[in-house]
Motif scaffolding. Structure first.
Motif, PDB file in Angstrom:
ATOM      1  N   VAL A  47       0.848  -1.185   0.000  1.00  0.00           N
ATOM      2  CA  VAL A  47       0.000   0.000   0.000  1.00  0.00           C
ATOM      3  C   VAL A  47       0.887   1.241   0.000  1.00  0.00           C
ATOM      4  CG1 VAL A  47      -1.888   1.195   1.169  1.00  0.00           C
ATOM      5  CG2 VAL A  47      -1.707  -1.308   1.314  1.00  0.00           C
ATOM      6  N   GLY A  48       0.747   2.052  -1.039  1.00  0.00           N
ATOM      7  CA  GLY A  48       1.568   3.238  -1.177  1.00  0.00           C
ATOM      8  C   GLY A  48       0.750   4.518  -1.066  1.00  0.00           C
ATOM      9  N   PHE A  49       1.308   5.506  -0.373  1.00  0.00           N
ATOM     10  CA  PHE A  49       0.675   6.821  -0.252  1.00  0.00           C
ATOM     11  C   PHE A  49       1.736   7.803   0.217  1.00  0.00           C
ATOM     12  CE2 PHE A  49       0.211   4.378   3.559  1.00  0.00           C
ATOM     13  CZ  PHE A  49       0.418   5.247   4.621  1.00  0.00           C
ATOM     14  N   CYS A  50       1.381   9.062   0.337  1.00  0.00           N
ATOM     15  CA  CYS A  50       2.336  10.099   0.725  1.00  0.00           C
ATOM     16  C   CYS A  50       1.948  10.686   2.077  1.00  0.00           C
ATOM     17  CB  CYS A  50       2.386  11.222  -0.318  1.00  0.00           C
ATOM     18  SG  CYS A  50       3.155  10.712  -1.873  1.00  0.00           S
ATOM     19  N   VAL A  51       2.965  10.985   2.892  1.00  0.00           N
ATOM     20  CA  VAL A  51       2.747  11.622   4.193  1.00  0.00           C
ATOM     21  C   VAL A  51       3.613  12.874   4.271  1.00  0.00           C
ATOM     22  CG1 VAL A  51       2.173   9.465   5.359  1.00  0.00           C
ATOM     23  CG2 VAL A  51       4.541  10.220   5.285  1.00  0.00           C
ATOM     24  N   GLU A  52       3.161  13.815   5.051  1.00  0.00           N
ATOM     25  CA  GLU A  52       3.931  15.041   5.268  1.00  0.00           C
ATOM     26  C   GLU A  52       4.793  14.844   6.508  1.00  0.00           C
ATOM     27  OE1 GLU A  52       2.989  19.744   4.858  1.00  0.00           O
ATOM     28  OE2 GLU A  52       1.814  18.663   6.372  1.00  0.00           O
ATOM     29  N   THR A  53       6.106  14.784   6.326  1.00  0.00           N
ATOM     30  CA  THR A  53       7.018  14.554   7.447  1.00  0.00           C
ATOM     31  C   THR A  53       7.295  15.834   8.222  1.00  0.00           C
ATOM     32  OG1 THR A  53       8.892  14.811   5.933  1.00  0.00           O
ATOM     33  CG2 THR A  53       8.085  12.570   6.334  1.00  0.00           C
ATOM     34  N   GLN A  54       7.235  16.958   7.537  1.00  0.00           N
ATOM     35  CA  GLN A  54       7.350  18.266   8.137  1.00  0.00           C
ATOM     36  C   GLN A  54       6.714  19.250   7.176  1.00  0.00           C
ATOM     37  OE1 GLN A  54      11.471  19.474   8.538  1.00  0.00           O
ATOM     38  NE2 GLN A  54      12.084  18.239   6.795  1.00  0.00           N
ATOM     39  N   ASN A  69      -3.012   5.967  10.468  1.00  0.00           N
ATOM     40  CA  ASN A  69      -3.894   7.098  10.758  1.00  0.00           C
ATOM     41  C   ASN A  69      -3.982   8.017   9.551  1.00  0.00           C
ATOM     42  OD1 ASN A  69      -4.595   6.400  13.380  1.00  0.00           O
ATOM     43  ND2 ASN A  69      -2.826   7.446  14.278  1.00  0.00           N
ATOM     44  N   ARG A  70      -2.846   8.281   8.929  1.00  0.00           N
ATOM     45  CA  ARG A  70      -2.832   9.141   7.753  1.00  0.00           C
ATOM     46  C   ARG A  70      -3.590   8.498   6.597  1.00  0.00           C
ATOM     47  NH1 ARG A  70      -3.566  13.749   5.483  1.00  0.00           N
ATOM     48  NH2 ARG A  70      -2.166  14.272   3.763  1.00  0.00           N
ATOM     49  N   LEU A  71      -3.366   7.199   6.382  1.00  0.00           N
ATOM     50  CA  LEU A  71      -4.056   6.494   5.311  1.00  0.00           C
ATOM     51  C   LEU A  71      -5.562   6.532   5.521  1.00  0.00           C
ATOM     52  CD1 LEU A  71      -3.833   4.702   2.768  1.00  0.00           C
ATOM     53  CD2 LEU A  71      -3.600   2.729   4.283  1.00  0.00           C
ATOM     54  N   GLY A  72      -5.993   6.411   6.774  1.00  0.00           N
ATOM     55  CA  GLY A  72      -7.408   6.407   7.085  1.00  0.00           C
ATOM     56  C   GLY A  72      -8.075   7.757   6.951  1.00  0.00           C
ATOM     57  N   GLU A  73      -7.282   8.814   6.726  1.00  0.00           N
ATOM     58  CA  GLU A  73      -7.847  10.142   6.507  1.00  0.00           C
ATOM     59  C   GLU A  73      -8.385  10.314   5.090  1.00  0.00           C
ATOM     60  OE1 GLU A  73      -4.760  12.842   7.549  1.00  0.00           O
ATOM     61  OE2 GLU A  73      -4.829  12.359   9.699  1.00  0.00           O
ATOM     62  N   GLY A  74      -8.203   9.281   4.254  1.00  0.00           N
ATOM     63  CA  GLY A  74      -8.747   9.338   2.899  1.00  0.00           C
ATOM     64  C   GLY A  74      -7.812   9.942   1.876  1.00  0.00           C
ATOM     65  N   VAL A  75      -6.501   9.906   2.149  1.00  0.00           N
ATOM     66  CA  VAL A  75      -5.554  10.425   1.168  1.00  0.00           C
ATOM     67  C   VAL A  75      -5.518   9.493  -0.039  1.00  0.00           C
ATOM     68  CG1 VAL A  75      -4.157  11.538   2.936  1.00  0.00           C
ATOM     69  CG2 VAL A  75      -3.603   9.201   2.223  1.00  0.00           C
ATOM     70  N   PRO A  76      -5.193  10.002  -1.227  1.00  0.00           N
ATOM     71  CA  PRO A  76      -5.065   9.110  -2.388  1.00  0.00           C
ATOM     72  C   PRO A  76      -4.018   8.034  -2.117  1.00  0.00           C
ATOM     73  CG  PRO A  76      -5.064  11.414  -3.075  1.00  0.00           C
ATOM     74  CD  PRO A  76      -4.945  11.416  -1.574  1.00  0.00           C
ATOM     75  N   ALA A  77      -4.346   6.825  -2.476  1.00  0.00           N
ATOM     76  CA  ALA A  77      -3.443   5.702  -2.211  1.00  0.00           C
ATOM     77  C   ALA A  77      -3.451   4.736  -3.383  1.00  0.00           C
ATOM     78  CB  ALA A  77      -3.851   4.983  -0.926  1.00  0.00           C
ATOM     79  N   CYS A  78      -2.438   3.888  -3.400  1.00  0.00           N
ATOM     80  CA  CYS A  78      -2.289   2.884  -4.452  1.00  0.00           C
ATOM     81  C   CYS A  78      -1.963   1.552  -3.796  1.00  0.00           C
ATOM     82  CB  CYS A  78      -1.169   3.307  -5.409  1.00  0.00           C
ATOM     83  SG  CYS A  78      -0.803   2.102  -6.695  1.00  0.00           S
ATOM     84  N   VAL A  79      -2.584   0.496  -4.274  1.00  0.00           N
ATOM     85  CA  VAL A  79      -2.356  -0.846  -3.755  1.00  0.00           C
ATOM     86  C   VAL A  79      -1.847  -1.733  -4.883  1.00  0.00           C
ATOM     87  CG1 VAL A  79      -3.467  -2.913  -2.831  1.00  0.00           C
ATOM     88  CG2 VAL A  79      -4.069  -0.666  -1.919  1.00  0.00           C
TER      89      VAL A  79
END
Length: 214
Positions: free
Chosen positions: A27-34, A66-76
């Motif tokens: 499962v791939g997605f993007c997170v904001e580290t800072q 938690n970030r993934l569950g916020e509904g961000v675009p993701a790829c599986v």
């Protein structure tokens, strides 16, 4: 490029068949580290298909989930390897495989009854019949589990099967060419030390039946 395009499949049945045969999704997605800094991440996760959605689960403390569950675009992505394809040239070596890439968004499932049903489905996807042979999740376990429902918005499958595709000029070379199948088999079960002489449950016996494979 045309040869690769011919491996693509968009039929729902073909996509579902590959997903049902798999076990681990990436499962791939993007997170904001800072602030202003985006980091792509990929997480391997057990999954189960539920219609046109995938059920995913993990620890309630996982920041990434938690970030993934916020509904961000993701790829599986799910890939199954079926055979090595050994050609006469380095360039034409390949692998027979089945894969699915799906795009969508995940939503948190908070309802305890829905979470319990999803965990049961995950166990059944892992080994059919096992849910009835084991205890359902209790209240504390449900509270410690983050359950995500990944709704598939778009998906495609790619399949490579068949034999070697050597160049005509290479057919006279003395090098061996052919296909080496890859099979997934279950080995002898190893009971927990506390099981004593208890026999194998029906779900495990079914895995070991002649000809059984995932």
């Amino acid at each position: 490029m045309q040869r690769v395009k011919q491996r693509a499949h968009y039929e729902r049945e073909a996509i579902h068949a590959i997903l049902d045969a798999g076990m681990i999704a990436h499962v791939g997605f993007c997170v904001e580290t800072q602030p202003g800094a985006i980091q792509p991440v990929v997480i391997p996760m057990l999954y189960a298909r539920d219609g046109d959605a995938l059920l995913l689960h993990g620890s309630i403390a996982s920041r990434l989930l938690n970030r993934l569950g916020e509904g961000v675009p993701a790829c599986v992505g799910v890939t199954l390897t079926d055979a090595l394809v050994l050609a006469r040239s380095h360039f034409n070596h390949s692998v027979n495989y089945r894969s699915v890439v799906a795009f969508g968004r995940a939503v948190l499932v908070d309802d305890p009854a829905q979470k319990a049903a999803a965990l049961e489905r995950l166990v059944e996807a892992l080994i059919p019949g096992r849910a009835a042979e084991s205890r359902a999740a209790d209240r504390n376990e449900l509270a410690a589990t983050k359950l995500l429902r990944f709704e598939i918005e778009d998906a495609s499958a790619k399949v490579r099967d068949g034999g070697v595709k050597d160049d005509a000029a290479d057919l006279a070379l003395p090098h061996w060419a052919g296909v080496v199948p890859i099979e997934t088999r279950y080995a002898a079960p190893q009971p927990d030390a506390s099981m004593g002489d208890a026999g194998l449950p029906a779900s495990v016996r079914a895995l070991l039946a002649p000809g059984a494979r995932r």
